[in-house]
Design a protein around this motif. Structure first.
Motif, PDB file in Angstrom:
ATOM      1  N   GLU A   1       0.835  -1.209   0.000  1.00 23.78           N
ATOM      2  CA  GLU A   1       0.000   0.000   0.000  1.00 23.78           C
ATOM      3  C   GLU A   1       0.869   1.259   0.000  1.00 23.78           C
ATOM      4  N   TYR A   2       1.194   1.726  -1.185  1.00 20.49           N
ATOM      5  CA  TYR A   2       1.961   2.950  -1.357  1.00 20.49           C
ATOM      6  C   TYR A   2       1.010   4.137  -1.496  1.00 20.49           C
ATOM      7  N   LEU A   3       1.384   5.268  -0.919  1.00 17.73           N
ATOM      8  CA  LEU A   3       0.590   6.483  -1.112  1.00 17.73           C
ATOM      9  C   LEU A   3       0.593   6.864  -2.587  1.00 17.73           C
ATOM     10  N   ASP A   4       1.755   6.803  -3.214  1.00 15.55           N
ATOM     11  CA  ASP A   4       1.892   6.954  -4.666  1.00 15.55           C
ATOM     12  C   ASP A   4       2.752   5.792  -5.134  1.00 15.55           C
ATOM     13  N   ALA A   5       2.181   4.896  -5.911  1.00 16.77           N
ATOM     14  CA  ALA A   5       2.884   3.674  -6.291  1.00 16.77           C
ATOM     15  C   ALA A   5       4.052   3.971  -7.224  1.00 16.77           C
ATOM     16  N   PRO A   6       5.213   3.346  -6.996  1.00 18.82           N
ATOM     17  CA  PRO A   6       6.312   3.444  -7.960  1.00 18.82           C
ATOM     18  C   PRO A   6       5.986   2.602  -9.189  1.00 18.82           C
ATOM     19  N   SER A   7       6.735   2.772 -10.237  1.00 17.45           N
ATOM     20  CA  SER A   7       6.487   1.994 -11.451  1.00 17.45           C
ATOM     21  C   SER A   7       6.864   0.536 -11.221  1.00 17.45           C
ATOM     22  N   VAL A   8       6.228  -0.350 -11.966  1.00 13.83           N
ATOM     23  CA  VAL A   8       6.570  -1.772 -11.891  1.00 13.83           C
ATOM     24  C   VAL A   8       8.021  -1.980 -12.300  1.00 13.83           C
TER      25      VAL A   8
ATOM     26  N   ILE B   1       9.761 -11.919 -12.335  1.00 13.12           N
ATOM     27  CA  ILE B   1       8.435 -12.078 -11.736  1.00 13.12           C
ATOM     28  C   ILE B   1       8.491 -12.966 -10.500  1.00 13.12           C
ATOM     29  N   SER B   2       9.253 -14.049 -10.560  1.00 13.52           N
ATOM     30  CA  SER B   2       9.324 -14.950  -9.408  1.00 13.52           C
ATOM     31  C   SER B   2      10.008 -14.293  -8.214  1.00 13.52           C
ATOM     32  N   LEU B   3      10.822 -13.269  -8.467  1.00  7.80           N
ATOM     33  CA  LEU B   3      11.518 -12.595  -7.372  1.00  7.80           C
ATOM     34  C   LEU B   3      10.572 -11.843  -6.450  1.00  7.80           C
ATOM     35  N   SER B   4       9.378 -11.521  -6.952  1.00  9.18           N
ATOM     36  CA  SER B   4       8.422 -10.808  -6.105  1.00  9.18           C
ATOM     37  C   SER B   4       7.895 -11.711  -5.000  1.00  9.18           C
ATOM     38  N   GLY B   5       8.012 -13.023  -5.198  1.00  8.04           N
ATOM     39  CA  GLY B   5       7.600 -13.949  -4.160  1.00  8.04           C
ATOM     40  C   GLY B   5       6.260 -14.595  -4.433  1.00  8.04           C
TER      41      GLY B   5
ATOM     42  N   HIS C   1      -2.034  -6.981 -14.950  1.00  5.41           N
ATOM     43  CA  HIS C   1      -3.100  -6.116 -14.438  1.00  5.41           C
ATOM     44  C   HIS C   1      -2.510  -4.915 -13.723  1.00  5.41           C
ATOM     45  N   LEU C   2      -1.415  -5.143 -12.965  1.00  2.02           N
ATOM     46  CA  LEU C   2      -0.789  -4.051 -12.228  1.00  2.02           C
ATOM     47  C   LEU C   2      -0.173  -3.043 -13.181  1.00  2.02           C
ATOM     48  N   ASP C   3       0.447  -3.555 -14.256  1.00  2.00           N
ATOM     49  CA  ASP C   3       1.013  -2.646 -15.263  1.00  2.00           C
ATOM     50  C   ASP C   3      -0.060  -1.709 -15.810  1.00  2.00           C
ATOM     51  N   GLU C   4      -1.216  -2.272 -16.167  1.00  2.00           N
ATOM     52  CA  GLU C   4      -2.291  -1.466 -16.737  1.00  2.00           C
ATOM     53  C   GLU C   4      -2.850  -0.495 -15.715  1.00  2.00           C
ATOM     54  N   SER C   5      -3.036  -0.964 -14.489  1.00  5.06           N
ATOM     55  CA  SER C   5      -3.647  -0.122 -13.457  1.00  5.06           C
ATOM     56  C   SER C   5      -2.762   1.047 -13.100  1.00  5.06           C
ATOM     57  N   SER C   6      -1.444   0.815 -12.998  1.00  5.98           N
ATOM     58  CA  SER C   6      -0.556   1.880 -12.554  1.00  5.98           C
ATOM     59  C   SER C   6      -0.464   2.997 -13.575  1.00  5.98           C
TER      60      SER C   6
END
Length: 698
Positions: free
Chosen positions: A388-395, A640-644, A653-658
């Motif tokens: 939960e970022y106040l302003d999300a950084p880029s993917v 991608i696997s590094l994110s856990g 979906h996150l790419d599009e949303s951000s």
């Protein structure tokens, strides 16, 4: 002492804090929020039962100076009832009930106590500066407040922050506005955009000096080079003014690299019948207040470091300030009396082209250190890509940080923190330096690495002389060690060793053009790091004149910053972006050149920077075989696997949303059931702590 405006709102603030878990306090400059809010809450009983109030500051200097001020006002001993904690220094005791600390220090405290159980109130001050650590703390504290409700209170304070944005982030918490005590400031805009803001600033300063009543002038510039240029022009113009036509003028610089004795001149009142003209970077916006300033000249630009995750490169760019920064600059003119602010841009330009707020640091910085801290906390169901970022950084920035951590063995290929990663997170250093220290410990050269990590952690140890003094500076530097052809890292180590041999003599530093403050700071850092690492090796017994083990240790730490020479070319190519050419910065010390006139084949670098062109700085020669493990890891790297946890479809979906939605839309709200379960675990642990019999029975 006159009553500060925040004191008149004490009852309102205390009531809001008692009734709510989170409160936003917007206090104008001069309202007294930084020094008085902690005292108001202490008087209201929030430090009862041995609890402490924590107040974060973005800068070390502010944490120390404000703590000293509050201790003086309360008539207590600094380091006892009121204390501070900054990187490498902790002046607190078991009696401390008000604690000022940097946002980075509070973030590290989460590693020791994820519940921050010693605090009854946490105050995030100067939140409008939107430092990386403050933004990470906002997300962590949002979770913690829900967990410790109603025991923990969070207050977010600022001079200019959009209170409604913070309020929405915390579910609609109340916003308390505190009026300031600023004098009115008349704002004057240019009718047209100047061809050169440097020339325009000089002309404006001279016009003010010749025509306006007494009062100091503050001129904002973007960096040391511009400051020196403006000072030279101002001194020349002042000397050409007709004698007796106006008062005398004292032209002074103010920037972060200035030695303390020169900074002190800025805070010393001008002689009678003399006006000071202070030319400063944005350090004078909020960090340092210069009394006596009546006139401000604002060209509307600032030098800002911006990180590009695609190239792994920092760019030092001159960009337009935000409207928030412009307000802060104008406010410098109204501290002690009515003032004037001369903006060297038009009002339409200000309203239409200037960004409303400064771009948060989290969206223009490398995130490796922040993500390592988050992962090391081992919070259940924490996904750093959906935190939960106040302003999300880029993917791209998040993935770049994960890649960096993987290359230096801080996380596994599945994104789990390694034992090395946990040790690195506990060290008050950037991950690469922390990894180098651990490698040096294994290779038996820890003491060398401690010195080098300390020298790399402080500002430049070399005094940056004005252009007119460059020849003299070069002469005194000739007697310094050269690094034996191995680069800047070895040179820094040799410089420190020479200083040690003369018993840390400050006169020796002066004679050799070294910054006394930086060298002293490096010595203090080395001492603190030595205590943390408990190192016992001694570099005075060194038997390796080539510093092989030390260079190998730093190659392991800086695995994501290795570079090799292109065939038949003096340039270097980084491992992460093999198509990107960079050059060695002119400030680097000399390296050995082979028979073909080429630089060494392999090096590591501490900094990758774009100014007029891409440069690598603070470099060290290494052997190519040390880079092979990194090359192997790069071949099969799956970001991608590094994110856990994040699957490919979620990432898409996150790419599009951000790109299309505000931060609140791309962050997933905390699951109510998960929060309730976490609260139950917390209450169980708390009950166990307060019931020794039950604890021993377990």
């Amino acid at each position: 002492m006159a009553e500060l405006p925040i004191r008149r709102e004490s009852e309102c603030i205390v009531s809001a804090v008692r009734d709510n878990s989170v409160t936003v306090v917007i206090g104008e400059t001069g309202s007294g929020k930084t020094t008085q809010l902690s005292q108001i809450l202490h008087d209201a009983g929030f430090t009862a039962d041995g609890k402490c109030i924590a107040i974060t500051q973005p800068r070390r200097v502010a944490a120390v100076s404000v703590a000293r001020r509050v201790a003086h006002e309360m008539g207590v001993t600094l380091g006892e009832e009121v204390g501070y904690a900054i990187r490498f220094e902790n002046r607190t005791s078991s009696r401390t009930f008000i604690k000022y600390l940097t946002d980075g220090c509070l973030l590290r405290e989460f590693l020791v106590d994820i519940e921050l159980s010693q605090y009854s109130v946490v105050i995030l001050d100067e939140a409008h500066e939107r430092t990386l650590n403050t933004d990470i703390l906002l997300g962590l504290l949002k979770r913690l407040v829900a967990l410790r409700k109603p025991e923990l209170k969070l207050i977010v304070t600022s001079a200019t922050l959009d209170g409604h944005k913070i309020s929405k982030f915390f579910g609609g918490c109340p916003v308390v506005n505190i009026p300031g005590k600023l004098f009115p400031v008349e704002i004057m805009y240019s009718t047209e955009q100047p061809v050169s803001y440097v020339e325009s600033a000089v002309e404006t300063a001279i016009e003010i000096h010749a025509k306006e009543p007494p009062g100091d002038i503050l001129v904002f510039m973007t960096g040391q080079e511009e400051i020196e240029k403006v000072i030279a022009k101002l001194e020349h113009r002042v000397q050409t003014l007709e004698e007796g036509s106006c008062m005398d003028a004292l032209v002074l610089p103010l920037h972060a690299s200035l030695p303390p004795e020169f900074q002190a001149r800025v805070f010393t009142p001008a002689p009678s019948n003399c006006r000071r003209i202070i030319v400063a970077t944005n350090v004078a916006e909020t960090s340092l207040t210069v009394d006596g300033v009546v006139y401000v000249i604002d060209p509307g630009f600032v030098k800002q470091r911006q990180y590009n995750p695609t190239t792994g490169m920092d760019a030092l760019c001159v960009v337009q300030i935000s409207r928030v920064q412009a307000t802060q600059r104008a406010g410098r003119a109204g501290r002690t009396c009515p003032g004037k602010c001369y903006r060297l841009y038009s009002s339409s330009n200000f309203e239409q082209d200037f960004p409303a707020v400064t771009v948060p640091e989290i969206q223009r910085s490398s995130l490796a250190g922040a993500l390592l801290h988050l992962k090391s906390l081992e919070i259940p169901n924490l996904d750093v890509l959906n935190f939960e970022y106040l302003d999300a950084p880029s993917v791209a920035s998040l993935e770049d940080a994960l890649r960096q951590l993987y290359l230096i063995d801080a996380i596994t290929s599945k994104g789990d923190v390694t034992s090395l990663g946990k040790r690195m997170a506990g060290l008050p250093l950037e991950p690469s330096l922390a990894r180098a220290l651990i490698a040096a410990e294994d290779l038996g050269c820890l003491e060398d690495a401690l010195v080098l990590a300390a020298m790399l952690s402080c500002d430049s140890v070399f005094y940056q002389a004005p252009k007119k003094e460059k020849k003299e500076q070069s002469a005194v530097h000739q007697d310094l060690p050269t690094g034996d052809g191995f680069g800047d890292h070895i040179q820094l180590l040799q410089i420190y060793e020479k200083w040690r041999r003369v018993d840390y003599d400050f006169e020796w530093c002066k004679e050799h053009g070294l910054q006394i403050r930086a060298m002293k700071f490096a010595r203090d850092i080395r001492k603190q790091l030595s205590l943390i690492m408990q190192g016992k090796s001694d570099f005075r017994k060194r038997k390796d004149p080539a510093y092989k083990n030390l260079r190998k240790a730093f190659a392991e730490g800086f695995a994501n910053r290795l570079a090799h020479r292109l065939p038949n070319h003096n340039g270097y190519r980084t491992l992460a972006q093999s198509s990107h050419l960079v050059q060695v910065h002119p400030s680097a010390c000399k390296m050995e050149i082979d028979a073909d006139g080429l630089l060494p084949e392999w090096i590591l670098y501490h900094e990758l920077l774009t100014t007029t062109r891409p440069y690598i700085k603070k470099i060290c020669v290494i052997e190519g075989r040390w880079a092979q493990p990194t090359l192997v890891k790069l071949q099969d790297l799956d970001v991608i696997s590094l994110s856990g946890r994040l699957p490919e479809e979620s990432r898409t979906h996150l790419d599009e949303s951000s790109e299309t939605k505000p931060a609140s839309a791309v962050t997933q709200p905390a699951n109510k059931e998960a929060v309730d379960a976490a609260r139950e675990r917390y209450m169980a642990r708390k009950k166990a702590r307060t019931n020794p019999a039950r604890l021993s029975a377990r």
